[in-house]
Structures are given as structure tokens and as C-alpha cells.
Design a protein around this motif. Structure first.
Motif, PDB file in Angstrom:
ATOM      1  N   ARG A 237     -19.248  47.982 -34.993  1.00 37.54           N
ATOM      2  CA  ARG A 237     -20.014  48.593 -36.080  1.00 37.54           C
ATOM      3  C   ARG A 237     -19.275  48.504 -37.406  1.00 37.54           C
ATOM      4  O   ARG A 237     -19.882  48.234 -38.458  1.00 37.54           O
ATOM      5  N   VAL A 238     -17.967  48.718 -37.395  1.00 40.91           N
ATOM      6  CA  VAL A 238     -17.187  48.688 -38.633  1.00 40.91           C
ATOM      7  C   VAL A 238     -17.110  47.281 -39.203  1.00 40.91           C
ATOM      8  O   VAL A 238     -17.229  47.062 -40.420  1.00 40.91           O
TER       9      VAL A 238
ATOM     10  N   GLN B   9     -20.645  58.730 -30.682  1.00 42.94           N
ATOM     11  CA  GLN B   9     -20.123  57.827 -29.667  1.00 42.94           C
ATOM     12  C   GLN B   9     -21.169  57.691 -28.580  1.00 42.94           C
ATOM     13  O   GLN B   9     -21.294  58.522 -27.700  1.00 42.94           O
TER      14      GLN B   9
ATOM     15  N   SER C  47     -10.073  48.234 -43.161  1.00 40.88           N
ATOM     16  CA  SER C  47     -10.967  49.279 -42.655  1.00 40.88           C
ATOM     17  C   SER C  47     -10.150  50.272 -41.841  1.00 40.88           C
ATOM     18  O   SER C  47      -9.347  49.885 -40.978  1.00 40.88           O
TER      19      SER C  47
ATOM     20  N   PHE D 135     -21.120  58.376 -36.759  1.00 41.79           N
ATOM     21  CA  PHE D 135     -19.910  58.297 -35.969  1.00 41.79           C
ATOM     22  C   PHE D 135     -20.143  58.727 -34.538  1.00 41.79           C
ATOM     23  O   PHE D 135     -19.206  59.007 -33.803  1.00 41.79           O
TER      24      PHE D 135
ATOM     25  N   GLU E  59     -17.380  50.777 -31.699  1.00 39.59           N
ATOM     26  CA  GLU E  59     -17.003  51.228 -33.038  1.00 39.59           C
ATOM     27  C   GLU E  59     -16.422  50.095 -33.863  1.00 39.59           C
ATOM     28  O   GLU E  59     -16.710  49.962 -35.061  1.00 39.59           O
TER      29      GLU E  59
ATOM     30  N   ILE F 156     -10.026  53.484 -39.288  1.00 36.51           N
ATOM     31  CA  ILE F 156     -10.755  54.205 -38.252  1.00 36.51           C
ATOM     32  C   ILE F 156      -9.877  55.351 -37.779  1.00 36.51           C
ATOM     33  O   ILE F 156      -8.699  55.156 -37.451  1.00 36.51           O
TER      34      ILE F 156
ATOM     35  N   SER G 188     -13.706  54.361 -42.541  1.00 34.81           N
ATOM     36  CA  SER G 188     -14.926  53.642 -42.194  1.00 34.81           C
ATOM     37  C   SER G 188     -15.526  54.078 -40.876  1.00 34.81           C
ATOM     38  O   SER G 188     -16.711  53.819 -40.621  1.00 34.81           O
ATOM     39  N   GLY G 189     -14.762  54.723 -40.027  1.00 37.90           N
ATOM     40  CA  GLY G 189     -15.283  55.119 -38.729  1.00 37.90           C
ATOM     41  C   GLY G 189     -14.385  56.129 -38.052  1.00 37.90           C
ATOM     42  O   GLY G 189     -13.252  56.386 -38.477  1.00 37.90           O
TER      43      GLY G 189
END
Length: 754
Positions: free
Chosen positions: A752-753, A620, A712, A618, A749, A714, A734-735
Motif C-alpha cells: 500500500r505504501v 490491518q 517512506s 491503517f 502495508e 512506517i 506513511s503507514g
């Protein structure tokens, strides 16, 4: 009395016989008239026989009455005596009729029978007495034993009476003693009551001092004004040692110093007795019984009056022994009560202190919560919104000057955001420490941004700026970029506040290789020879102009005076900054000029070049991939955030990426939107700190509602704690996107998810 009467009659008979012999009565003419004539003698015999008969007849009546009224064991013997006496009386009665006339045959026969029966009964009685004498002796012996038993019983009854009297005195004294739980009242009551019961001349109590080296006379029944005797005795006095080491009452010797001091040398004093009294406390019962600990003893001394040469009796000593035990118990109770009251007062004070501390802690907690709430709603959220909007501007086509301004504003915003997060984290933790963000970053770009911002500040203050960077510095390093940037800006601001212009700010950055310079010994503690470690030195100083006018000199002096006046405040801020640098395993110091004003500041930080700290799932990080909305075009996203400004900015960022955004202000609205939507959402953005229902609860309910094709999720949070990331994984997220939310970070992000 009967024995005396028989003995007197025998003596009278002997006297009369002697007198008669002396007067030749044996040869007198008995037929002559006179006192000793035959007729007179016969009359006397007749009267005597009648009187004897009456007496004999009266005795059986008395014996019969005695036998009938008593439980005499030998009644048949008494019956024989009665028959013998009756027959003797009958014989004398019949003999009285034989005087002065001719005897008849019937009279002589009756007299003969009576005499024969009398003789027969007499022999039988004599024989019976021979068998009765041993029984009578046994009765006599038994009587002696009974008398001895009666005597012993009398003694025991007397002792019981004395014991009863002693117990009554003890109960009365105990009742008087227990009326109070004050130590002094108990002792004075004991002295007074013992004096009344035992009729004492004086009574005293000796107690050890605090160091237990002397025995002091603390209580006395009769005080004396004489100062010839000391009111204290050494603890090793023979009498004191003997009394303390023995149980029971001890009679003191006449030459005893303890006895003389207790009686004050009075001539009216007699025998002196003493006994110990244990004075137990609460501490005596901690870790063992009173016999196994060092017990403190007091001594009770009692003085008898000298009148009548009175001595101590066993009964009196027993009373003293029992009373001493009762007094010891009462004193122990008083000591325990006193200590309990003291402990209660101490507990009360501690309770008040704890209540005050609890109140202060609650007030501090409320103040801290209020402070964090104000910092979060009043500073951090607006700053996050500003940074989000600036990230949108960074993706627009701007001129070079506009881009520099926007980039500078973004950098300053990140610095302020880091400061706000640090302040809130420090206020949450009591140890004043916070977690560093160790991640890869570009050292050259950070130095360039810091120099640009420092140049702007110098130009605003009227200083010129000189920048010098070593060419061989490493570019990609691992460290806390934001806090290093924050310390550099602090150094620039610190020096600019000391001077009022008319100088040049010199910013030098170099790599440390040797062990030289200031505080190298301190740096040597954590320096090592690892190849991936680099020590970067940041040196910021002010060089004054060589030709100064009087105005510039006065300006410097005014600045120095202002520096001195702000020394406490600046010293506090420098110490906080130094702690931050030490957390990053670095060092910072100030170099003053000749007049004691800060002229330069030096910062040395350690950075790693080997990527040993890999990027977390996770984390950044920066992405070089350009932001494009073609990948996210038409992506259905639902956004849940209770802050209206942040919700609007986050929605603009998502729309900038091409997403179709539905924004709600609470977790309940998010769940309703998910269940009532015609088309399913692919992404759910949840703020973790929403009221009523936080993001974790919303995520768990989404998993229950959408058990097959769930979106998903986040998380949006400003926290960098590891447990937050772990909990996000546990609830099925998920994130995580850390605030402030930037356009590039959100795109990375989402990419990526998906």
C-alpha cells in the motif's frame, strides 16, 4: 474686717453719747477738774489726732506698695485715695498743735489750707466713685461668670479624672484579659477584675446552649451550694429578650428571675445590672457582616452589695459597657483562634491523608509501570515474536496436520496477545474500559477455528465433542473477532473445569430470531429491527452419560464441590467476561443443573453485515493476494527497534519478502545510517517506543535531514489508540503496522505504501 471695725466704733460713739446725756454731762462744769475736764478732753483729742495722723500716713504707704506690685486697672483712683488720706492725716496732725496754747497765724493758715485741700480731694473722690461704680459692677459680674466657669471647669476636670480612671481600669482589665486566648480564662479574669474595680457582691456569665433554647449559668465569681435557684433560664425570658435586643447596660427589676438566679437570692445583694456580649465566630463573617447574620449573645450580670443602698452610677455603667465590648472582642479572637486551630488540625490530617494518598498513588503508579513493563517485555514482545515466526511457517508448504497445528497456534497466540493488550490497557485506564476492534471478518472461519480448539481441549480433558452449526448463518460480519473468540474459549474452559470427564461437550451456534430464551427482557433493551443486524447465539453445554458408575457419580460430586469452593474466583472471572460481552452489546449467562452445578453457558452477540464501518487507512485487514517476494526484491529497508528478538524476527520477515534490511537498535543509529549510506533507503520501519529518542522524534529529524527525497516511514506499534494514528500522520509517516507483525500484514502495508 475694716467694715466690722468701723461699725464697732460707731456703736461705741453712740453708747458714750447716751451715757453722757444720762449723766447730764451737757450741763456739767467743764472747768472743774476730773476725768471729764476740759484739759483731759483736749489731751484725748490731741492723742487721737496724732494716732489718726499716723494711721493715715501708714495707709498710703501700703497702697503705694500694692499699686507697684499689682496690675490693678484703676491706679488713678487709688492715687486720689492716697491724696485724700494723706491730706486727712495732715489735717489731723496740724490740728494736734492747736491745743493748750495760742494759735499762730501760720498754723491756722496751714490748717485751713489742709482742710481746703482735703475737702477738694474728698469731693473729687466722691465724684470719681460715681463713675467707678458701674465699672466695679461689671467687674463683679465678670467675677461671677468666672466663678461659674471655674465651677464648670472643676466639674469637667472631675469627669476627665473619672474617665481617665475608668480608662486606666479598662486598660488594666483589657491587659489582663488579653494575656490568654482561652475562653474560660478570659471570662474568669473578667469576673475577678470587675469585682475588684467595682466592688461587686457577685458576677456571673450566662450562655445559650447548642440548640439556643435555654441560657445556662456557665461562669460565676462566687459559687453557692444552694440549689433553690435554677442554673438555666428559658431563652424567651422577658429579661433575657430585653437584654439580647438592646445595647448598653440594663438595670434589672428587683423581681427579675435573671437577677435572682445570678445573686442566688442572697440578702446581701443590691442593684443588679446586665449587658449582652456578642460571641462572633468565623462562620459569622462568611457571606455577610455580623449585623446581617444570626449572632449568638452571652449575658454578663453584675450584682452590687446591699450595703449603703448603693446604686449604679453612670461612671460604673460606662466601665461595664466598655469592658463588655473588650470581652466580646477577646472571646471572638479566642473563638477564631480555636476554629483556626481546629481547621489547622483538620488541614494537617487532610494533608497527611493526601500525602499518604499521593504515596499510595505513586506506589500504585510505580507498580502499574512495573507491571506494564513486565507484561510488555516479558509476555507481549515474546508473543509477538512467536506470532511473527508462525506467520512465516504459514507460507511454507506443510502437510494438512502441520498446517492445522500451526494455524491453531497462531489463533491461540492472537487470543493471548489480545488478552495481554486488554490487561495492559485496563491497567492504564481507571474506568476499566478499552476500545473494541470492530472490523469485517469471516464468522464461519472463526466458528470453525473455535470448534477445532474446543475439540482439542475436550479430548485432552476426556470429553467427547459434538458440533452443530445452523446453515443459514451469515459469513461476512462486522465485529470484534478476537474478543468474541476469547469469550467462546472462556466458556469452554469454564465448563471443562467443572467436570472431570465422562460426558459430551455440545457446541451449538444458531441465529436468534424471536424474543425467547433466558434474559430476553435484558436483550430486548438493545434489540432492534434493522435488517443488517444479526443476533448469533453460541450455546455450549455438557451432556452427562445416562449410565454412570459409582466412580463417575463421585467424580461429578467432587467436581461440584470443587466448583463450589472456586465460586468466588470463577464468579469474578465471569463478571469480567460479562462486562466484555456487554461492551459488545451482547449477553451471557449460566444454566445450572438440578444439583446447582453449571451445565451450560449461553452467549448472544450482535453482528452487522452491512459494511458501514469502512476500513481505515491503517487498518490491518486480511488480504487474499498471495505473498510474493518479486515485488519487494532489492527493496532497501532500514529497521529501528530496541528489542533484539523482535528486531531479528522483523528482519527475517522482511528478508522473506526479498528486502535488503539494515537493522539498528536506536533512533540515533538510524539517523547515522541514513546520513552515511551510499544508497538511499526507500522504507524506514520505526518502533514508536524506543528509549532516548522515540519514533516520532526520529521521523521529524528524518524529514529535516531529507527535505527533498525522504523515504517512506512506517511505524511499528502495539497500540490501537486513534491519537497514535493521528500523530503518525502529523509527523509525516506513511503507514502503521500493528504488532504482532505478521508476514501477510507486512506485505499488504508495504504494497500500500509503495
Amino acid at each position: 474686717m475694716l467694715r466690722a471695725l468701723a461699725f464697732g466704733s460707731l456703736i461705741a460713739y453712740l453708747v458714750l453719747s447716751v451715757v453722757a446725756i444720762d449723766n447730764d454731762l451737757t450741763n456739767c462744769n467743764c472747768d472743774d477738774e476730773g476725768f471729764w475736764g476740759i484739759h483731759s478732753i483736749l489731751e484725748c483729742q490731741k492723742v487721737s489726732d496724732f494716732l489718726i495722723a499716723v494711721a493715715y500716713f501708714s495707709i498710703p504707704v501700703e497702697l503705694l506698695y500694692f499699686v507697684s506690685c499689682s496690675n490693678f486697672p484703676f491706679k488713678w483712683v487709688l492715687l486720689q485715695f492716697i491724696a485724700f488720706i494723706v491730706l486727712c492725716g495732715l489735717t489731723h496732725l496740724l490740728n494736734g498743735w492747736t491745743y493748750y496754747r495760742q494759735h499762730s497765724f501760720q498754723l491756722m493758715l496751714s490748717l485751713t489750707i489742709a482742710k481746703f485741700l482735703t475737702a477738694l480731694v474728698s469731693c473729687a473722690t466722691a465724684i470719681t466713685l460715681l463713675t467707678l461704680i458701674p465699672l466695679l459692677l461689671k467687674v463683679k459680674v465678670r467675677e461671677l461668670f468666672l466663678r461659674q466657669n471655674v465651677f464648670e471647669l472643676d466639674q469637667e476636670v472631675g469627669m476627665m479624672k473619672k474617665q481617665k480612671e475608668a480608662s486606666w481600669h479598662v486598660r488594666m482589665l483589657t491587659r489582663e484579659i488579653r494575656k490568654s486566648l482561652d475562653k474560660h480564662t478570659i471570662l474568669y479574669t473578667t469576673l475577678v477584675e470587675l469585682s475588684k474595680i467595682l466592688d461587686l457582691q457577685n458576677c456571673a456569665v450566662w450562655m445559650p446552649n447548642e440548640s439556643r433554647t435555654e441560657m445556662n449559668l456557665t461562669h460565676e465569681l462566687k459559687t453557692s451550694s444552694s440549689n433553690n435557684y435554677h442554673l438555666s433560664l428559658p431563652i424567651n425570658d422577658p429579661d433575657v429578650l430585653e437584654i439580647r435586643g438592646s445595647k448598653g447596660v440594663r438595670i434589672l427589676r428587683p423581681e427579675s428571675a435573671l437577677g435572682a438566679a445570678s445573686s442566688r437570692g442572697s440578702s446581701e445583694s443590691g442593684a443588679v445590672a446586665a449587658i449582652r456580649m456578642p460571641m462572633l465566630q468565623v462562620s459569622n463573617f462568611k457571606g455577610g457582616t455580623p449585623e446581617l447574620v444570626d449572632t449568638c449573645y452571652a449575658i454578663l450580670v453584675l450584682v452590687l452589695p446591699a450595703a449603703n443602698s448603693r446604686v449604679w452610677s453612670y461612671h460604673e455603667m460606662q466601665i461595664v459597657d466598655v469592658v463588655a465590648d473588650q470581652v466580646a472582642v477577646a472571646l471572638s479572637h479566642a473563638a477564631v483562634l480555636e476554629e483556626s486551630q481546629l481547621m489547622s488540625e483538620q488541614l494537617g490530617e487532610k494533608n497527611l491523608a493526601l500525602q499518604q494518598a499521593k504515596k499510595n498513588a505513586m506506589m500504585a503508579s510505580q507498580a502499574r509501570n512495573s507491571f506494564q513493563k513486565v507484561m510488555s517485555h516479558g509476555m507481549r514482545r515474546p508473543m509477538h515474536s512467536i506470532l511473527g515466526l508462525l506467520s512465516m511457517f504459514q507460507e511454507e508448504n506443510m502437510s494438512f496436520e502441520q498446517r492445522i497445528i500451526v494455524d491453531t497456534m497462531v489463533k491461540i497466540g492472537h487470543v493471548l496477545s489480545t488478552l495481554i493488550n486488554d490487561v495492559m490497557e485496563i491497567s492504564t485506564k481507571d474506568n476499566g474500559r478499552f476500545q473494541l476492534e470492530m472490523r469485517p471478518f469471516g464468522l464461519h472461519s472463526m466458528i470453525k477455528e473455535a470448534s477445532c480448539l474446543a475439540k482439542c481441549l475436550c479430548m485432552y480433558k476426556g470429553f467427547s465433542f459434538d458440533f452443530n452449526v445452523q446453515i443459514s448463518l451469515p459469513d461476512q460480519v462486522i465485529g470484534d473477532e478476537r474478543r468474541a473468540f476469547q469469550v467462546i474459549l472462556y466458556m469452554v474452559g469454564y465448563l471443562l473445569n467443572v467436570y472431570n470427564g465422562q460426558g459430551t461437550v455440545i457446541f451449538r451456534v444458531s441465529q436468534e430470531s424471536g424474543i425467547d430464551g433466558k434474559d430476553d427482557k435484558t436483550l430486548g433493551v438493545w434489540r432492534s429491527s434493522m435488517p443488517d443486524e444479526h443476533y448469533i447465539k453460541f450455546d455450549i453445554g455438557i451432556s452427562e452419560q445416562s449410565s454412570q458408575s459409582d466412580g463417575s457419580i463421585s467424580a461429578v460430586n467432587h467436581a461440584s464441590r470443587r466448583h463450589i469452593s472456586n465460586e468466588v474466583k470463577e464468579g469474578l472471572s465471569f463478571s469480567i467476561c460479562k462486562k466484555l460481552v456487554q461492551m459488545m452489546q451482547g449477553n451471557i449467562w449460566i444454566s445450572p443443573n438440578v444439583i446447582g452445578v453449571a451445565q451450560s453457558m449461553t452467549l448472544v452477540l450482535r453482528f452487522h453485515t452491512r459494511p458501514s464501518f469502512g476500513r481505515a487507512i491503517f487498518a490491518q485487514g486480511r488480504s487474499t493476494e498471495p505473498v510474493s517476494n518479486s515485488q519487494f526484491r532489492g527493496l532497501r529497508v532500514i529497521l529501528a527497534d530496541d528489542d533484539g528478538v523482535n528486531r531479528m524476527v522483523t528482519k527475517k520477515l522482511l528478508e522473506k519478502l526479498g528486502c535488503q534490511v539494515t537493522s539498528v537498535s536506536s533512533g540515533f543509529e538510524c539517523l547515522i545510517a541514513l546520513t552515511t549510506a551510499e544508497k538511499s533507503f526507500k522504507i524506514v520501519l520505526l518502533d514508536l517506543h524506543m528509549p532516548e529518542m522515540d519514533g516520532f522524534e526520529v521521523a521529524l529529524r528524518i524529514r529535516k535531514l531529507c527535505s527533498q527525497n525522504w523515504p517512506s516511514i512506517i511505524a511499528l506499534t502495539a497500540s490501537a489508540e486513534e491519537y497514535v494514528m493521528e500523530r503518525c500522520l502529523q509527523v509525516g509517516m506513511s503507514g502503521v503496522i500493528r504488532k504482532p507483525i505478521l508476514l501477510q500484514g507486512m506485505a499488504d502495508e508495504l504494497r500500500r505504501v509503495l
